[in-house]
Design a protein around this motif. Structure first.
Motif, PDB file in Angstrom:
ATOM      1  N   ARG A 174       0.777  -1.246  -0.068  1.00  0.00           N
ATOM      2  CA  ARG A 174       0.027  -0.166   0.151  1.00  0.00           C
ATOM      3  C   ARG A 174       0.887   1.298   0.003  1.00  0.00           C
ATOM      4  O   ARG A 174       0.790   2.305  -0.743  1.00  0.00           O
ATOM      5  N   PHE A 175       1.745   1.387   0.930  1.00  0.00           N
ATOM      6  CA  PHE A 175       2.483   2.559   1.144  1.00  0.00           C
ATOM      7  C   PHE A 175       3.470   2.936  -0.066  1.00  0.00           C
ATOM      8  O   PHE A 175       3.665   4.067  -0.607  1.00  0.00           O
ATOM      9  N   ALA A 176       4.017   1.691  -0.497  1.00  0.00           N
ATOM     10  CA  ALA A 176       4.980   1.704  -1.715  1.00  0.00           C
ATOM     11  C   ALA A 176       4.332   2.178  -2.948  1.00  0.00           C
ATOM     12  O   ALA A 176       4.720   2.991  -3.565  1.00  0.00           O
ATOM     13  N   PHE A 177       2.955   1.673  -3.234  1.00  0.00           N
ATOM     14  CA  PHE A 177       2.367   2.069  -4.311  1.00  0.00           C
ATOM     15  C   PHE A 177       1.634   3.610  -4.189  1.00  0.00           C
ATOM     16  O   PHE A 177       1.924   4.530  -5.072  1.00  0.00           O
ATOM     17  N   TYR A 178       1.447   4.077  -2.979  1.00  0.00           N
ATOM     18  CA  TYR A 178       1.267   5.673  -2.792  1.00  0.00           C
ATOM     19  C   TYR A 178       2.625   6.357  -3.195  1.00  0.00           C
ATOM     20  O   TYR A 178       2.356   7.531  -3.904  1.00  0.00           O
ATOM     21  N   ASP A 179       3.995   5.920  -2.686  1.00  0.00           N
ATOM     22  CA  ASP A 179       5.071   6.340  -3.196  1.00  0.00           C
ATOM     23  C   ASP A 179       5.044   6.687  -4.706  1.00  0.00           C
ATOM     24  O   ASP A 179       5.393   7.575  -5.183  1.00  0.00           O
ATOM     25  N   ALA A 180       5.043   5.399  -5.286  1.00  0.00           N
ATOM     26  CA  ALA A 180       4.935   5.364  -6.722  1.00  0.00           C
ATOM     27  C   ALA A 180       4.066   6.128  -7.542  1.00  0.00           C
ATOM     28  O   ALA A 180       4.227   6.833  -8.421  1.00  0.00           O
ATOM     29  N   ALA A 181       2.666   6.504  -6.754  1.00  0.00           N
ATOM     30  CA  ALA A 181       1.709   7.292  -7.479  1.00  0.00           C
ATOM     31  C   ALA A 181       2.128   8.783  -7.268  1.00  0.00           C
ATOM     32  O   ALA A 181       1.533   9.629  -7.906  1.00  0.00           O
ATOM     33  N   ARG A 182       3.059   9.076  -6.380  1.00  0.00           N
ATOM     34  CA  ARG A 182       3.260  10.267  -6.211  1.00  0.00           C
ATOM     35  C   ARG A 182       4.445  10.891  -7.119  1.00  0.00           C
ATOM     36  O   ARG A 182       5.263  12.154  -6.900  1.00  0.00           O
ATOM     37  N   SER A 183       5.006   9.968  -7.766  1.00  0.00           N
ATOM     38  CA  SER A 183       6.091  10.195  -8.622  1.00  0.00           C
ATOM     39  C   SER A 183       6.001  11.279  -9.519  1.00  0.00           C
ATOM     40  O   SER A 183       4.665  11.684 -10.090  1.00  0.00           O
ATOM     41  N   PRO A 184       6.879  12.384  -9.947  1.00  0.00           N
ATOM     42  CA  PRO A 184       6.751  13.328 -10.825  1.00  0.00           C
ATOM     43  C   PRO A 184       6.453  12.687 -12.153  1.00  0.00           C
ATOM     44  O   PRO A 184       5.987  13.561 -13.317  1.00  0.00           O
ATOM     45  N   ASP A 185       6.533  11.542 -12.425  1.00  0.00           N
ATOM     46  CA  ASP A 185       6.080  10.898 -13.636  1.00  0.00           C
ATOM     47  C   ASP A 185       4.615  10.534 -13.997  1.00  0.00           C
ATOM     48  O   ASP A 185       4.127  10.366 -14.934  1.00  0.00           O
TER      49      ASP A 185
END
Length: 145
Positions: A103-114
């Motif tokens: 869950r939290f790694a997914f949130y981090d990935a979704a916060r990517s500038p990409d």
């Protein structure tokens, strides 16, 4: 009138501005889209009523519009069964690799500038979030009708 099945102006605009390596988040109705998305991403809300439009339906339309290079899904804590939505995504995206993130790694990935686009759905299934990475269009794939 366009010749694509995708007609939503905001989604088309965001995808037209995205390129190879950009990401598209298809969020379920539980996803914290106001806090767990990239700062530069456009957000489109398609969540009219619970269950009315799900991530799988949006994925089906997007796959007729853009090449997908890879995908990530959010998974529950270790030991919990894989949610049915993930199996649907694997089947529809094959042979595209679908990798798992907590869950939290997914949130981090979704916060990517990409992240170029977030589409918020009314999907009520748990762990139905999907993060797509846009691929490249194959040479000679101009379509004419």
């Amino acid at each position: 009138m366009l010749l694509t099945d995708l007609l939503h102006p905001g989604i088309l605009e965001a995808l037209a501005g995205a390129g190879h390596g950009a990401r598209v988040l298809l969020a379920d109705g539980h996803y914290p889209a106001s806090t767990a998305t990239g700062d530069r991403a456009r957000t489109v809300h398609l969540n009219l009523a619970p269950g009315l439009l799900d991530v799988t339906t949006v994925l089906d339309v997007l796959m007729t519009t853009l090449p997908v290079e890879s995908a990530h899904v959010m998974v529950p804590p270790e030991g919990a069964p894989e949610p049915p939505a993930i199996g649907e995504y694997r089947a529809r995206l094959a042979p595209v690799p679908v990798e798992t993130l907590g869950r939290f790694a997914f949130y981090d990935a979704a916060r990517s500038p990409d992240l170029a686009l977030t589409i918020v759905t009314a999907d009520v299934r748990i762990y139905a979030n999907l993060l797509l990475t846009i691929g490249v269009r194959a040479e000679g794939t101009l379509t004419t009708r």
